[in-house]
Design an enzyme around this catalytic site. Structure first.
Site, PDB file in Angstrom:
ATOM      1  N   CYS A  52       0.846  -1.211   0.000  1.00 49.75           N
ATOM      2  CA  CYS A  52       0.000   0.000   0.000  1.00 49.75           C
ATOM      3  C   CYS A  52       0.874   1.251   0.000  1.00 49.75           C
ATOM      4  O   CYS A  52       1.743   1.404   0.858  1.00 49.75           O
ATOM      5  CB  CYS A  52      -0.891  -0.014   1.242  1.00 49.75           C
ATOM      6  SG  CYS A  52      -1.699   1.567   1.532  1.00 49.75           S
ATOM      7  N   CYS A  55       0.535   3.240   3.488  1.00 49.43           N
ATOM      8  CA  CYS A  55       0.913   2.689   4.798  1.00 49.43           C
ATOM      9  C   CYS A  55       2.238   3.283   5.286  1.00 49.43           C
ATOM     10  O   CYS A  55       3.086   3.670   4.478  1.00 49.43           O
ATOM     11  CB  CYS A  55       1.037   1.163   4.706  1.00 49.43           C
ATOM     12  SG  CYS A  55      -0.527   0.295   4.943  1.00 49.43           S
ATOM     13  N   HIS A 114      -4.120   0.182   8.026  1.00 53.77           N
ATOM     14  CA  HIS A 114      -4.640  -0.053   6.681  1.00 53.77           C
ATOM     15  C   HIS A 114      -6.053  -0.634   6.698  1.00 53.77           C
ATOM     16  O   HIS A 114      -6.823  -0.468   5.752  1.00 53.77           O
ATOM     17  CB  HIS A 114      -3.689  -1.022   5.969  1.00 53.77           C
ATOM     18  CG  HIS A 114      -4.028  -1.276   4.535  1.00 53.77           C
ATOM     19  ND1 HIS A 114      -3.741  -0.373   3.534  1.00 53.77           N
ATOM     20  CD2 HIS A 114      -4.645  -2.327   3.927  1.00 53.77           C
ATOM     21  CE1 HIS A 114      -4.161  -0.869   2.371  1.00 53.77           C
ATOM     22  NE2 HIS A 114      -4.711  -2.044   2.580  1.00 53.77           N
ATOM     23  N   ASN A 154     -13.074  10.566  -0.480  1.00 53.72           N
ATOM     24  CA  ASN A 154     -13.700   9.765  -1.512  1.00 53.72           C
ATOM     25  C   ASN A 154     -13.531   8.328  -1.061  1.00 53.72           C
ATOM     26  O   ASN A 154     -12.402   7.856  -0.970  1.00 53.72           O
ATOM     27  CB  ASN A 154     -12.914  10.006  -2.811  1.00 53.72           C
ATOM     28  CG  ASN A 154     -13.761   9.842  -4.016  1.00 53.72           C
ATOM     29  OD1 ASN A 154     -14.977   9.945  -3.946  1.00 53.72           O
ATOM     30  ND2 ASN A 154     -13.123   9.587  -5.133  1.00 53.72           N
ATOM     31  N   SER A 162      -8.909   4.953  -5.109  1.00 58.17           N
ATOM     32  CA  SER A 162      -7.891   4.046  -5.622  1.00 58.17           C
ATOM     33  C   SER A 162      -7.293   3.129  -4.557  1.00 58.17           C
ATOM     34  O   SER A 162      -6.587   2.198  -4.877  1.00 58.17           O
ATOM     35  CB  SER A 162      -6.769   4.870  -6.268  1.00 58.17           C
ATOM     36  OG  SER A 162      -6.204   5.738  -5.298  1.00 58.17           O
ATOM     37  N   HIS A 165      -6.963   2.154   2.052  1.00 56.65           N
ATOM     38  CA  HIS A 165      -6.354   2.741   3.261  1.00 56.65           C
ATOM     39  C   HIS A 165      -7.121   4.031   3.594  1.00 56.65           C
ATOM     40  O   HIS A 165      -7.322   4.868   2.719  1.00 56.65           O
ATOM     41  CB  HIS A 165      -4.872   3.048   2.994  1.00 56.65           C
ATOM     42  CG  HIS A 165      -4.116   3.378   4.233  1.00 56.65           C
ATOM     43  ND1 HIS A 165      -3.149   2.551   4.772  1.00 56.65           N
ATOM     44  CD2 HIS A 165      -4.205   4.439   5.073  1.00 56.65           C
ATOM     45  CE1 HIS A 165      -2.679   3.102   5.871  1.00 56.65           C
ATOM     46  NE2 HIS A 165      -3.304   4.251   6.075  1.00 56.65           N
ATOM     47  N   HIS A 167      -8.192   7.444   3.949  1.00 62.02           N
ATOM     48  CA  HIS A 167      -7.531   8.701   3.573  1.00 62.02           C
ATOM     49  C   HIS A 167      -8.513   9.665   2.937  1.00 62.02           C
ATOM     50  O   HIS A 167      -9.599   9.297   2.509  1.00 62.02           O
ATOM     51  CB  HIS A 167      -6.384   8.436   2.583  1.00 62.02           C
ATOM     52  CG  HIS A 167      -6.857   8.018   1.217  1.00 62.02           C
ATOM     53  ND1 HIS A 167      -7.288   6.739   0.934  1.00 62.02           N
ATOM     54  CD2 HIS A 167      -6.967   8.705   0.052  1.00 62.02           C
ATOM     55  CE1 HIS A 167      -7.640   6.665  -0.335  1.00 62.02           C
ATOM     56  NE2 HIS A 167      -7.467   7.843  -0.899  1.00 62.02           N
ATOM     57  N   GLN A 169      -8.489  13.857   0.864  1.00 64.57           N
ATOM     58  CA  GLN A 169      -7.654  14.742   0.059  1.00 64.57           C
ATOM     59  C   GLN A 169      -7.994  16.197   0.354  1.00 64.57           C
ATOM     60  O   GLN A 169      -9.062  16.516   0.892  1.00 64.57           O
ATOM     61  CB  GLN A 169      -7.887  14.477  -1.424  1.00 64.57           C
ATOM     62  CG  GLN A 169      -7.481  13.090  -1.875  1.00 64.57           C
ATOM     63  CD  GLN A 169      -7.399  13.009  -3.390  1.00 64.57           C
ATOM     64  OE1 GLN A 169      -6.823  13.873  -4.045  1.00 64.57           O
ATOM     65  NE2 GLN A 169      -7.995  11.975  -3.950  1.00 64.57           N
TER      66      GLN A 169
HETATM   67  P1  H2U Z   1      -8.080   8.476  -4.244  1.00 68.56           P
HETATM   68  O1  H2U Z   1      -7.903   7.095  -3.741  1.00 68.56           O
HETATM   69  O2  H2U Z   1      -9.288   9.141  -3.691  1.00 68.56           O
HETATM   70  O3  H2U Z   1      -7.982   8.493  -5.720  1.00 68.56           O
HETATM   71  O4  H2U Z   1      -6.829   9.327  -3.683  1.00 68.56           O
HETATM   72  C1  H2U Z   1      -5.533   8.883  -3.720  1.00 68.56           C
HETATM   73  C2  H2U Z   1      -4.646  10.037  -4.121  1.00 68.56           C
HETATM   74  O5  H2U Z   1      -3.317   9.676  -3.820  1.00 68.56           O
HETATM   75  C3  H2U Z   1      -4.683  10.334  -5.622  1.00 68.56           C
HETATM   76  O6  H2U Z   1      -5.074  11.671  -5.821  1.00 68.56           O
HETATM   77  C4  H2U Z   1      -2.464  10.157  -4.805  1.00 68.56           C
HETATM   78  C5  H2U Z   1      -3.248  10.088  -6.082  1.00 68.56           C
HETATM   79  O7  H2U Z   1      -2.820  11.100  -6.968  1.00 68.56           O
HETATM   80  N1  H2U Z   1      -1.253   9.337  -4.809  1.00 68.56           N
HETATM   81  C6  H2U Z   1      -0.032   9.901  -4.475  1.00 68.56           C
HETATM   82  O8  H2U Z   1       0.036  11.098  -4.239  1.00 68.56           O
HETATM   83  N2  H2U Z   1       1.079   9.106  -4.421  1.00 68.56           N
HETATM   84  C7  H2U Z   1       1.088   7.780  -4.698  1.00 68.56           C
HETATM   85  O9  H2U Z   1       2.105   7.129  -4.582  1.00 68.56           O
HETATM   86  C8  H2U Z   1      -0.160   7.130  -5.164  1.00 68.56           C
HETATM   87  C9  H2U Z   1      -1.406   7.961  -5.147  1.00 68.56           C
END
Ligand code: H2U
Length: 347
Positions: A52, A55, A114, A154, A162, A165, A167, A169
């Site tokens: 992940c 993590c 996680h 989200n 995506s 974990h 989180h 934004q």
């Molecule tokens: P979402 O799971 O809501 O998409 O948010 C994850 C965010 O994490 C996404 O905007 C960022 C992605 O750009 N990200 C990083 O900044 N670094 C990473 O190594 C993977 C994802």
């Protein structure tokens, strides 16, 4: 002809915060369902996942290493949609308008664990997320080029999230985004007319009517708004008129954390599944102006409709006409309110 009532007859309702209408068709809630049915897969996640990118101690996609964090951790998004040093400029033709936009995007890991989600975290841990939101709102907002700080979560792959974990934004930029901009207009109209917060009056009225209130604690109210579009849309609103997170007392931040947990436990219990949604905080812009019209609140837009697998699609008439719902806001509120307060995994 029968007398109009909102439980049986099609009607539209006004969202006084945005000025937009929603079509409500309660008579359709009884029709047989012939839509999509998906499979559920409630995965069991480990406390730590070596693969992940959120993590503690792990490497992110851009090569940055996460520290061994044990409290909420924030970092600049490695794939930021907005950038600090965007050159000024644009296109200014009557039919072709563009403007450069600068901003900062960050990711907040809510917990080092996680396997957790907000409804499974302790209120004291969620309070630390609220604290970090507050300090980020303040520090990001202090940049001259940042006039709005949008904090959001989200959740769930169905929402395009995506990574499971826990989180959220933060996207911030130089102009106020569409959604808070609409609300700002309506809040300002109300404040200019009455000298009071629209949402303070709305919450007081909802607490009297009780039909759509999900819960309240000393400082916050959870409710299904009268104008909800999504089947189980909800809002958490501060009882006191505060314009942004930095005005909350420690006790109010704790109460906000408790409300965040209470609502998300309800959500998870509804279909006994980790309930997906997009949620975000709307509050005053950080443009250096006074914004007495603003009233801090958090809106939740979950896509699920009838079960863990049946979701609402905003398509057809809703894309081309007006958003529409079948089940009324009052029925949704009752369904949520009647659920156990204990998370289904802990029963
Ligand atoms: P979402 O799971 O809501 O998409 O948010 C994850 C965010 O994490 C996404 O905007 C960022 C992605 O750009 N990200 C990083 O900044 N670094 C990473 O190594 C993977 C994802």
């Amino acid at each position: 002809m029968a007398q109009f009532n909102m439980e049986d007859h099609p009607h539209k309702r006004l969202n006084v915060l945005t000025g937009e209408w929603v079509l409500v068709s309660p008579h359709r809630a009884k029709r047989p369902w012939q839509g999509q049915v998906e499979k559920t897969s409630e995965e069991v996640r480990p406390e730590y996942d070596p693969k992940c990118y959120l993590c503690p101690g792990n490497e992110r996609i851009g090569g940055h290493m996460n520290p061994q964090y044990n409290e909420p951790f924030v970092f600049v998004n490695d794939f930021s949609a907005l950038l600090k040093d965007t050159p000024e400029g644009g296109v200014d033709e009557e039919l072709f308008q563009a403007k450069s936009e600068s901003g900062i995007c960050k990711v907040i890991c809510f917990s080092p664990r996680h396997d957790l989600t907000v409804p499974e975290m302790e209120v004291s841990e969620i309070k630390k997320v609220v604290d970090l939101w507050t300090s980020e709102y303040k520090s990001i907002g202090e940049n001259d080029f940042v006039n709005y700080v949008q904090i959001f979560e989200n959740k769930g792959s169905v929402m395009g999230c995506s990574n499971p974990h826990p989180h959220g934004q933060i996207w911030s930029n130089s102009t106020v985004p569409n959604e808070p901009a609409k609300k700002q207009v309506k809040m300002k109209e109300y404040f200019d007319k009455k000298g009071k917060s629209l949402l303070a009056d709305y919450v007081a009225a909802e607490l009297e009517k009780k039909e759509r209130v999900l819960f309240e604690n000393e400082h916050f109210v959870g409710l299904v708004p009268y104008w909800a579009v999504w089947p189980f849309e909800a809002m958490i609103v501060s009882k006191r008129h505060v314009t942004n997170l930095t005005e909350l007392t420690e006790e109010e931040k704790e109460a906000f954390a408790a409300a965040y947990k209470e609502l998300t436990v309800m959500y998870d219990n509804l279909f006994e599944v980790s309930f997906p949604y997009s949620a975000g905080i709307h509050q005053a812009p950080t443009d250096g102006e006074e914004h007495p019209e603003w009233h801090l609140h958090m809106s939740f837009y979950p896509p699920l409709l009838r079960s863990a697998t049946v979701k609402k699609f905003m398509v057809g008439y809703e894309m081309l006409g007006t958003p529409q719902r079948d089940i009324t806001a009052e029925t949704s509120a009752k369904r949520l309110r009647d659920l156990s307060k204990v998370h289904y995994k802990h029963r």
